[in-house]
Design a protein around this motif. Structure first.
Motif, short mmCIF file in Angstrom:
data_model
loop_
_atom_site.label_atom_id
_atom_site.label_comp_id
_atom_site.label_asym_id
_atom_site.label_seq_id
_atom_site.Cartn_x
_atom_site.Cartn_y
_atom_site.Cartn_z
N LYS A 91 0.49 -1.35 0.02
CA LYS A 91 -0.49 -0.06 0.05
C LYS A 91 0.89 1.27 -0.14
O LYS A 91 0.32 2.71 -0.61
CB LYS A 91 -0.54 -0.22 1.24
CG LYS A 91 -2.42 -1.08 1.13
CD LYS A 91 -2.84 -1.13 1.94
CE LYS A 91 -4.00 -1.66 2.12
NZ LYS A 91 -4.79 -1.61 3.70
N GLN A 151 -0.80 0.57 -8.60
CA GLN A 151 -2.36 0.23 -8.10
C GLN A 151 -2.78 -0.89 -8.82
O GLN A 151 -3.65 -1.69 -8.24
CB GLN A 151 -3.01 1.24 -8.08
CG GLN A 151 -4.16 1.18 -6.84
CD GLN A 151 -4.86 2.41 -6.70
OE1 GLN A 151 -5.22 3.32 -8.11
NE2 GLN A 151 -4.95 3.65 -5.76
N TYR A 203 -1.60 -4.32 -7.99
CA TYR A 203 -1.64 -4.72 -6.32
C TYR A 203 -3.38 -4.99 -6.60
O TYR A 203 -3.55 -6.14 -6.03
CB TYR A 203 -1.72 -2.98 -5.80
CG TYR A 203 -2.20 -3.28 -4.04
CD1 TYR A 203 -1.33 -4.19 -3.40
CD2 TYR A 203 -3.09 -2.69 -3.64
CE1 TYR A 203 -2.09 -4.10 -2.06
CE2 TYR A 203 -3.73 -3.06 -2.63
CZ TYR A 203 -3.26 -3.78 -1.47
OH TYR A 203 -3.30 -3.96 -0.40
#
Length: 450
Positions: A282, A292, A295
């Motif tokens: 994060k 992102q 992720y």
């Protein structure tokens, strides 16, 4: 009709009840007097029958089988058959009824039994794998990890393993693979941090013959192709450069790849993805060092493996396990003195399981005496006596390991609350002894129990 075990029910061509046998009364609980002369449509309106198979048979002019509920309670299976006279005209409908309430109960019992059997089978398999892979899980924290693994191992969801270096992420990956539906397939382990940036594409996706100077004459499959029908373990995935992350994401999203120098897409939908990192992804995303979208693609199911300092019950078991393992491996019979054992338990193990394992092997191999004494341990592990901090009230608090201050305060508060409640006769007395409001104590207790 009267000798039939199945319920028999006869109506005319309009659905008016003409005759029924004793078995129909037994099965449905309805009496002959309640039904004779009544039309089945009226019985449905009255709530006696849930629906009318007789009128369906009349409308469709063929046998109809339905599930019917009698007076909202008993379930029966009915087959309604139209009967024609010699002129081919419908003049009767015969209904055959069977009670399936008991059958449904047996079916539900069978489903429960199957579910329990599957659970016991999975737990037995899990126990075997834990033993085979030498996984120690005595602490509540590790038992939670193992339970999550048991729940998700049979699914094909992508798994992200989180935790400090040395906590055993690779071991958990092995366990997930061994319990999965692709356990008979390959397990390809890739250290993402060890692959040079310019070799990422050829190593991960492979290349065709003549794709570049020095390429193999027959080409080479990449990691994803090698993992077909099995699992690919992307260890240290947080170390990948952004360019490589983009290419990896494209493969994960499309479930296909193209070899370097090739043009034909290769499907990789039958490869399970397990990734691992010791980084806080994060924070990496916020710092623009990790994509992102990648992720979110990897973080479908995340499992955080706790550090060894939060698993004190595992430390003792691991010490015993590795001492036995390395004694056997190196043909030794080393033992730990009570002082050295206590010191090893008190140590915080910043290197986690990997450090503990290496320490025990080093002590077994290098220690000259049969007994491993306190002075034989590394200097930073010899601090066995807990330090006392006097707060000026005459009460001392023993410190045997270092942990985050907020967690230490929480642990001490929990212990004080439990002790105060056990030593007083009511919550109000405990609150008074602790010097806090009655409602505050209740709120703290609810917070900790919830």
């Amino acid at each position: 009709m009267n000798s039939s075990y199945d319920g028999l029910y006869v109506t005319d061509e309009k659905g008016t009840t003409l005759r029924l046998n004793p078995a129909f009364e037994r099965i449905t609980g309805l009496k002959k007097e309640e039904l004779l002369g009544k039309n089945v449509r009226d019985l449905v309106k009255m709530g006696v029958l849930s629906q009318s198979g007789t009128h369906k048979a009349i409308e469709e002019q063929k046998p109809v089988t339905i599930l019917q509920t009698i007076q909202g309670k008993k379930e029966i299976l009915v087959t309604c058959t139209p009967i024609y006279n010699d002129q081919g005209k419908l003049f009767r409908v015969l209904t055959n009824a069977r009670d399936i309430t008991e059958l449904n109960a047996l079916k539900r019992q069978l489903e429960v039994s199957r579910e329990l059997t599957n659970r016991y089978h999975t737990e037995l398999q899990l126990h075997r794998e834990l033993k085979a892979q030498n996984i120690v899980a005595e602490s509540p924290a590790m038992k939670r990890v193992i339970e999550i693994v048991r729940q998700i191992a049979g699914m094909n969801a992508t798994v992200l393993l989180l935790g400090e270096s040395g906590v055993g992420k690779e071991v958990i990956c092995d366990l997930i693979h061994s319990l999965s539906h692709v356990h008979s397939g390959p397990l390809i382990k890739v250290n993402c941090g060890a692959i040079p940036r310019d070799l990422f594409e050829s190593e991960f996706f492979g290349y065709e013959a003549g794709a570049f100077t020095g390429a193999r004459s027959k080409g080479k499959p990449g990691f994803f192709e090698l993992a077909k029908g099995g699992t690919i373990f992307l260890d240290e995935v947080g170390e990948l450069p952004l360019e490589a992350q983009c290419k990896l994401l494209r493969v994960l999203e499309s479930n296909e790849l193209v070899r370097l120098g090739g043009t034909k897409p290769i499907k990789v939908h039958d490869v399970r993805i397990i990734a691992a990192t010791n980084r806080d992804l994060k924070k990496e995303v916020d710092a623009k060092r990790f994509r992102q979208d990648l992720y979110y693609r990897l973080n479908v199911v995340s499992i955080e493996i706790p550090p060894l300092r939060d698993r004190p019950q595992d430390v003792s078991a691991l010490i015993a396990y590795y001492l036995a393992e390395f004694n056997n491996k190196h043909q030794k019979r080393k033992t730990l003195s009570p002082e050295s054992y206590k010191a090893l338990l008190a140590y915080t193990w910043p290197g986690n399981v990997r450090e503990l394992k290496n320490t025990i092997e080093r002590l077994v191999v290098l220690n000259p005496t049969p007994e491993i004494r306190l002075q034989d341990l590394p200097a930073d592990m010899q601090q066995v006596e807990p330090r006392s901090l006097d707060n000026g009230t005459g009460i001392s608090i023993e410190i045997s390991s270092i942990l985050p201050l907020r967690k230490a305060v929480k642990l001490l508060e929990d212990q004080l609350i439990r002790y105060a409640v056990s030593k007083t006769n009511s919550i109000r007395q405990a609150a008074a002894a602790l010097g806090i409001n009655h409602s505050t104590l209740i709120r703290k207790m609810q917070k900790r129990s919830g």
